[in-house]
Design an enzyme around this catalytic site. Structure first.
Site, PDB file in Angstrom:
ATOM      1  N   GLN A 286      -5.325   7.003  -5.502  1.00  0.00           N
ATOM      2  CA  GLN A 286      -3.708   6.589  -5.818  1.00  0.00           C
ATOM      3  C   GLN A 286      -3.911   6.141  -7.349  1.00  0.00           C
ATOM      4  OE1 GLN A 286      -0.917   6.921  -3.962  1.00  0.00           O
ATOM      5  NE2 GLN A 286      -0.134   6.373  -5.743  1.00  0.00           N
TER       6      GLN A 286
ATOM      7  N   ASP B 180      -4.423  16.478  -4.375  1.00  0.00           N
ATOM      8  CA  ASP B 180      -3.298  16.330  -5.482  1.00  0.00           C
ATOM      9  C   ASP B 180      -3.058  17.609  -6.348  1.00  0.00           C
ATOM     10  OD1 ASP B 180      -1.936  13.913  -4.797  1.00  0.00           O
ATOM     11  OD2 ASP B 180      -3.422  12.541  -5.726  1.00  0.00           O
TER      12      ASP B 180
ATOM     13  N   LYS C  28       1.982   7.022   2.729  1.00  0.00           N
ATOM     14  CA  LYS C  28       1.405   8.395   2.837  1.00  0.00           C
ATOM     15  C   LYS C  28       0.379   8.494   4.405  1.00  0.00           C
ATOM     16  CE  LYS C  28       1.104   9.291  -1.998  1.00  0.00           C
ATOM     17  NZ  LYS C  28       0.366   9.287  -3.172  1.00  0.00           N
TER      18      LYS C  28
END
Ligand code: NAP
Length: 285
Positions: free
Chosen positions: A98, A121, A54
Site C-alpha cells: 500500500q 498492481d 480491499k
C-alpha cells in the site's frame, strides 16, 4: 445539460460478481484459493481504510487476503525481506504494497522487488512494458477500472480526443497508454503541471480524465459541452471526500460524469480482485 452519472458502485458490483463466479469455478476445479497479501507500513488513516476495503472485497468474492502490518519505523531491508518472503510463498498469488510508504522508505526498489507474476498492481517495469506493448499480464487497476467504466457506459473511445490531466506512473501515464492501444483507439493528450493554458487543452476533450490530486481543479469552463468526464481524484477536504473535478459545475456541462465517492474508487478495487484471480490462474497453468 445535466450529465448522466457513471455509477462506479453499480459497475464494480457487476465486475466483482464476474470475479466471484470465475473464482468459484477456478477453486472448484483446482482446489486453489486466489490469495492476496497486502503490506501496510505505518498508520496512515487513509491507507488503513483502503487496505480494509480491499480485504473485505476479497473475502466477499471468495478470495483469501492476508494483511501484513509493519510499524512506521520499519527499515528498507525489513520491508524488502517481507516482499522476498511473500515472493517465495507458493500459496500467495498477489502482493500489494500500500502506497504511500513512510517518507524514509524508497518505493521504487520495493515495487521492483515484487515478483512480476505476483505484481497485481501492475507497477513492476516488466508489467508496464508488457502493457505498453499491448500484451498485458496485469493491467494497472485504476486505469483499467476507468476503461471498464467507459465500456459499461457505452462510451466510444475510437477516434475520440481523450485528455488526461496527470502523468503519474500509477494513473496518468498508464491511462494514456490504455487509451491509445489498438482497440481503444483514442487520440490522447496528457497534461501536467508544466502544461501551458491547460483549459484551452481540456476544452478540446471528448473524454476528460482528471488525475491531479487537487480538489475541484477542473472547473465547468474547462469542459467542452457534452464531454464525458472521469474524475480519478480522491481528496480529503475537512471531513469530506472531494474529486479533482468541480462536480456541480461539471455536471451542467458534461454529458456523463463519475461521482466522488462512488466513481473510480470502487472500480480500482474490482480490478485488483480481477488481477489476483488472473495471478492464481497463471500459477497453475
Ligand atoms: P500524483 O502522483 O501526485 O500526480 C499528479 C499529477 O497531476 C502529476 O503528473 C502532476 O504534474 C499533475 N498536476 C499537479 N498539479 C497540476 C496542475 N496545477 N496542473 C496540471 N497538472 C498538475 O497523483 P496520482 O497518484 O496520479 O493521483 C492523482 C489523484 O488520483 C489523487 O487525488 C489520488 O488520490 C487519486 N487516486 C485515486 C485512485 C482511485 O482508485 N480512485 C487511485 C489512485 C489515485 P507533474 O508531473 O508535472 O508534477
Amino acid at each position: 445539460m445535466s450529465a448522466e452519472i457513471i455509477d462506479g458502485k453499480a459497475i464494480s458490483a457487476i465486475e466483482r460478481q464476474r470475479v466471484t463466479d470465475e473464482t468459484a469455478a477456478f477453486t472448484q476445479e483446482t482446489g486453489v484459493i486466489p490469495h492476496l497479501a497486502a503490506v501496510l507500513v505505518g498508520d496512515d488513516p487513509a491507507s488503513q481504510v483502503y487496505v480494509r476495503n480491499k480485504e473485505r472485497a476479497c473475502e466477499r468474492c471468495g478470495l483469501k487476503s492476508t494483511l501484513h502490518r509493519l510499524p512506521s519505523e520499519t527499515s528498507q531491508s525489513e520491508l524488502e525481506s517481507l516482499v522476498a518472503q511473500l515472493n517465495n510463498a507458493s500459496d500467495v498469488h498477489g502482493i500489494l504494497v500500500q502506497l504511500p510508504l513512510p517518507s524514509h522508505l524508497d518505493e521504487t526498489p520495493v515495487l521492483d522487488a515484487i515478483l512480476p507474476a505476483k505484481d497485481v498492481d501492475g507497477f513492476h517495469p516488466e508489467n508496464v512494458g508488457l502493457m505498453l506493448q499491448g500484451r498485458p499480464r496485469f493491467l494497472p487497476c485504476t486505469p483499467h477500472g476507468v476503461m471498464k467504466m467507459l465500456e459499461h457506459h457505452g462510451v466510444e473511445t475510437s477516434g475520440k480526443h481523450a485528455v488526461v490531466i496527470g502523468r503519474s506512473d500509477i494513473v496518468g501515464k498508464p491511462m494514456g497508454a490504455l487509451l491509445i492501444q489498438k482497440g481503444a483507439d483514442a487520440t490522447v493528450t496528457i497534461c501536467h503541471s508544466r502544461t501551458i493554458d491547460i483549459a484551452q487543452v481540456t476544452r478540446q476533450a471528448d473524454i476528460l480524465i482528471a488525475a491531479v490530486g487537487r480538489p475541484e481543479f477542473v472547473t465547468g469552463d474547462m469542459i467542452r459541452p457534452g464531454a464525458v468526464v472521469i474524475d480519478v481524484g480522491i481528496n480529503r477536504v475537512d471531513d469530506r471526500l472531494v474529486g479533482d473535478v468541480d462536480f456541480q459545475a461539471a455536471s451542467k456541462v458534461a454529458s456523463a460524469i463519475t461521482p466522488v465517492p462512488g466513481g473510480v474508487g470502487p472500480m480500482t478495487i474490482a480490478m485488483l480482485l480481477r488481477n489476483t484471480l488472473t495471478a492464481a490462474q497463471h500459477s497453475v497453468s
